[in-house]
Design a protein around this motif. Sequence first.
Motif, short mmCIF file in Angstrom:
data_model
loop_
_atom_site.label_atom_id
_atom_site.label_comp_id
_atom_site.label_asym_id
_atom_site.label_seq_id
_atom_site.Cartn_x
_atom_site.Cartn_y
_atom_site.Cartn_z
N ILE A 180 -36.81 3.39 84.14
CA ILE A 180 -35.46 2.98 83.78
C ILE A 180 -35.49 2.56 82.31
N LYS A 181 -34.62 3.12 81.50
CA LYS A 181 -34.60 2.77 80.08
C LYS A 181 -33.97 1.39 79.91
N THR A 182 -34.75 0.46 79.41
CA THR A 182 -34.35 -0.95 79.40
C THR A 182 -34.06 -1.46 77.99
N GLY A 183 -33.19 -2.45 77.96
CA GLY A 183 -32.99 -3.27 76.78
C GLY A 183 -33.28 -4.70 77.18
N LEU A 184 -34.01 -5.43 76.36
CA LEU A 184 -34.34 -6.83 76.64
C LEU A 184 -33.86 -7.68 75.48
N LYS B 42 -26.20 0.08 73.27
CA LYS B 42 -25.30 1.22 73.51
C LYS B 42 -25.78 2.45 72.74
N ASP B 43 -26.08 2.24 71.46
CA ASP B 43 -26.50 3.35 70.61
C ASP B 43 -27.80 3.98 71.11
N LYS B 44 -28.67 3.17 71.70
CA LYS B 44 -29.94 3.67 72.23
C LYS B 44 -29.80 4.28 73.63
N LYS B 45 -28.58 4.19 74.17
CA LYS B 45 -28.27 4.76 75.50
C LYS B 45 -29.21 4.23 76.59
N ILE B 46 -29.36 2.92 76.62
CA ILE B 46 -30.19 2.31 77.66
C ILE B 46 -29.49 2.42 79.01
N ASP B 47 -30.26 2.27 80.07
CA ASP B 47 -29.71 2.24 81.43
C ASP B 47 -29.34 0.81 81.84
N THR B 48 -30.25 -0.11 81.55
CA THR B 48 -30.09 -1.48 82.06
C THR B 48 -30.50 -2.50 80.99
N ALA B 49 -29.65 -3.50 80.79
CA ALA B 49 -29.97 -4.60 79.88
C ALA B 49 -30.40 -5.82 80.68
#
Length: 416
Positions: A69-73, A129-136
């Motif tokens: 899952i592409k994540t943002g932290l 948003k710009d990195k098109k993550i799935d889940t923050a």
Amino acid sequence: MDLKRVKMRLYNLFKKKVFHIEPDLNRIRNALKELGSPQNYFQSILISGTNGKGSTAAFIESILRHHNIKTGLFTSPHLIDERERWIVNGSMISDDELSFYIKDLKKIFEKYNLTYFEASTVICFKYFKDKKIDTAVLEVGLGGRWDATNVVYPEVSVITNVSLDHTKLLGSTKIEIAKEKLGIARKDRPLVIGSDQIEIISQAVMMGIKEIYHYPIGFTYQIAKDSMIYHFKGKKISGINPPVISKRQFRNLATGLTAVFIYSERNRIKISDDTIREAVKKTFIKGRMEKISENPLIIIDGAHNEEAVVETLKEIKNLFPDKKLITLYSGMKDKEFVKIINLIKHMSDITVVTEMPFDRSIKENDVKNIKGITFIKNPIDGLEFCQRVTENNSVILITGSLYLIGEVLKIYNQGR
């Protein structure tokens, strides 16, 4: 590490407004609306609590990422490099990227008179948003109800625990503080509570939240030596080994695991026991019961309030029962620092108090009437003093504000 190369671009832009707090979500909502509401382009897990929320966030992010899952932290505060606040798929935002977002969004910051944390949050949402993550995975900065992160509509909300901290802003009782932190919960979305504190549970029930999973009813765990056995909805996972010396992290891990399982159920994501074990083993939590030196033995832990300091001191005593304890401490003026210092004195053989380089830090004049301590203005000089008085059977504990931990980590070059 060349300390001159550690840039603080956004911090320097705001300067004295860094610690400014204004309880209002309208400014950031309007700023984000002008940007096309980037926070609505991905799902989120929102985490609040007095202690352990950063560690819980780290475990959640790692487990999700290891399941592709592409994540943002998004966490705070940073310890060494400001870029630590914005992480995508395990990597910090680049210096060039951060410079771009600050320049691109500066007019928005000024137009809506945003605080430092609000501006950090705006960057977070736009970058994710710009990195098109799935889940923050979002760590609340302070409280919950009025925190800038609370503009999202989280898939799962998490409250780790409550204790008396930031009482001037959040309330003078645990119930009042629980109400503020529960501001991140949604009636129609699951809530995970990482403790059995009745103050949180009762308020959550009164709010009408339909799904509440709290320890030890919604989930539970046992510790066997350095391993955890986790139970949730009839499921059992054994052999989970976080790479930390702190037993407290098992509680944060279990809380995070519960959030992951609930999130995966809602989104039909298959979770693997083996992948969980691998992800947990690879989760690095900087500045939390972290050993940064063997000789002399130095442990750092960002225990920023009374309850956390007590737990840290107890854990150090349990881990190193035969060692002399030398403690270096600094904290904020708005904490119960006199009580904290006296607690440290009671359990330490030598207590050194230092000052951090900003106005909110305790100063020499604040502690001049406390007997039995050594005050050394510069944190690095304080650390050097601790090292000079260290004996073979000693352990140095550096604790208090995470900003102090960051100053020490710069010296030991523990950054990525």
